[in-house]
Design a protein around this motif. Structure first.
Motif, short mmCIF file in Angstrom:
data_model
loop_
_atom_site.label_atom_id
_atom_site.label_comp_id
_atom_site.label_asym_id
_atom_site.label_seq_id
_atom_site.Cartn_x
_atom_site.Cartn_y
_atom_site.Cartn_z
N GLU A 213 0.84 -1.20 0.00
CA GLU A 213 0.00 0.00 0.00
C GLU A 213 0.87 1.25 0.00
OE1 GLU A 213 -2.41 -0.46 3.43
OE2 GLU A 213 -3.75 -1.94 2.52
N GLN A 215 3.88 1.39 -1.11
CA GLN A 215 4.54 1.44 -2.41
C GLN A 215 3.64 2.08 -3.45
OE1 GLN A 215 7.83 0.17 -2.99
NE2 GLN A 215 7.53 1.43 -4.81
N LYS A 216 2.35 1.74 -3.39
CA LYS A 216 1.40 2.33 -4.34
C LYS A 216 1.29 3.84 -4.10
CE LYS A 216 -1.51 -1.75 -5.05
NZ LYS A 216 -2.85 -2.36 -4.82
N ASP A 217 1.21 4.23 -2.81
CA ASP A 217 1.15 5.66 -2.49
C ASP A 217 2.42 6.37 -2.96
OD1 ASP A 217 -1.32 5.43 -1.33
OD2 ASP A 217 -0.55 5.23 0.73
N HIS A 218 3.55 5.71 -2.76
CA HIS A 218 4.82 6.28 -3.19
C HIS A 218 4.83 6.47 -4.70
CE1 HIS A 218 8.95 5.81 -4.78
NE2 HIS A 218 9.26 6.62 -3.78
N ASP A 219 4.39 5.45 -5.44
CA ASP A 219 4.37 5.53 -6.90
C ASP A 219 3.43 6.63 -7.38
OD1 ASP A 219 6.13 3.43 -6.93
OD2 ASP A 219 4.63 1.90 -7.37
N ARG A 220 2.25 6.73 -6.73
CA ARG A 220 1.29 7.77 -7.11
C ARG A 220 1.88 9.15 -6.86
NH1 ARG A 220 -1.70 10.52 -3.98
NH2 ARG A 220 -1.49 9.06 -2.24
N LEU A 222 4.97 9.94 -6.65
CA LEU A 222 6.10 10.16 -7.56
C LEU A 222 5.61 10.64 -8.92
CD1 LEU A 222 9.18 9.85 -7.94
CD2 LEU A 222 8.75 7.51 -8.73
N ILE A 223 4.53 10.03 -9.41
CA ILE A 223 3.96 10.45 -10.70
C ILE A 223 3.44 11.88 -10.61
CG2 ILE A 223 2.05 10.04 -12.31
CD1 ILE A 223 2.36 7.03 -11.67
N GLU A 224 2.73 12.17 -9.49
CA GLU A 224 2.22 13.53 -9.30
C GLU A 224 3.35 14.55 -9.26
OE1 GLU A 224 -0.10 13.42 -5.77
OE2 GLU A 224 -1.80 12.39 -6.71
N LYS A 225 4.43 14.17 -8.58
CA LYS A 225 5.59 15.06 -8.49
C LYS A 225 6.17 15.33 -9.87
CE LYS A 225 9.64 13.72 -8.19
NZ LYS A 225 10.94 13.08 -7.90
N GLU A 226 6.33 14.28 -10.66
CA GLU A 226 6.91 14.43 -11.99
C GLU A 226 6.01 15.28 -12.89
OE1 GLU A 226 9.88 13.60 -12.92
OE2 GLU A 226 10.33 12.67 -10.99
#
Length: 255
Positions: A213, A215-220, A222-226
């Protein structure tokens, strides 16, 4: 008729027989596996030599650090000096409650049977711990094999610990807990072990789920940051273009 030639021939025959025996015994053995090399390595051991005949008597009531080795094993020979120094340290400092031992797994049956008993699959293998309960508490050492590393480890680990075979080492709290287990039946102990093992599995699964969970938050995130960075870069680029345009227009006006 003189008997000298007879004795000369007899002596020659004995010399030839001895030479033949030496050739057969040594020449066709790989280096380190010939009887002379093996005897030399075995005799150089400073640790207590343990065999099926003396193991129980010599280790009774002691904390042990045992090396399982083979005379022709290169890794065993590399650590031999360090192991000898460790054995000498304990012998010279009167630490009679600790035994540093060596078992030759090629010495059949004296050492070989012990290696089979302790399920030794690689050499050298070092086991340590209290010798009671037929070696059930012995653990494998996995650290470096220099003298300093072995000594440091031994001084830290080869001390009395709270176990059924060494209750005197227990604190009052540990003794109370140990006594509660000792009072249980075999079935109760099994049930407790199974319950604790189940808890461990559930904890691992819970951690795994929460980690996924996160990891999913981290990936989300990260995408928002990019995306935000990309948008900001595009906005900055646009603003710079507008600024440059204004500068050019002003320069034209001044002309």
């Amino acid at each position: 008729m003189s008997s000298i030639p007879y004795f000369q021939n007899l002596l020659l025959a004995l010399l030839l027989a001895t030479s033949y025996y030496r050739v057969q015994s040594y020449t066709f053995e790989p280096p380190g596996r010939d009887p002379a090399s093996i005897d030399k390595i075995r005799s150089s051991e400073q640790a207590t030599i343990l065999t099926t005949e003396n193991f129980d008597d010599l280790t009774a009531g002691k904390l042990v650090f045992i090396k399982f080795y083979a005379p022709y094993c290169p890794h065993c020979n590399n650590m031999a000096k360090s192991w000898n120094e460790l054995a000498e340290y304990y012998q010279n400092n009167g630490k009679t409650d600790v035994l540093i031992g060596s078992i030759d797994c090629t010495d059949s049956p004296h050492g070989k049977n012990l290696c089979i008993k302790f399920k030794i699959t690689g050499l050298p293998t070092l086991l340590y711990g209290p010798s009671g309960s037929d070696g059930v508490y012995l653990e494998e050492y996995g650290g470096e094999k220099t003298y300093d590393d072995l000594k440091s480890f031994a001084l830290k680990e080869l001390v009395p610990k709270c176990l059924p075979v060494s209750l005197d080492a227990c604190t009052a709290e540990e003794r109370q807990e140990m006594d509660s287990y000792i009072a249980m039946s075999y079935t109760q102990l099994n049930e407790m072990i199974q319950s604790l093992e189940k808890q461990m599995i559930e904890l691992k699964e819970s951690f795994k789920t929460k980690f996924m969970e996160l990891q999913k938050d981290h990936d989300r995130m990260l995408i928002e940051k990019e995306l935000k960075i990309t948008r900001s870069k595009e906005t900055i680029k646009m603003i710079k273009e507008v600024r440059e345009t204004l500068v050019r227009d002003r320069q034209k006006t001044e002309l």
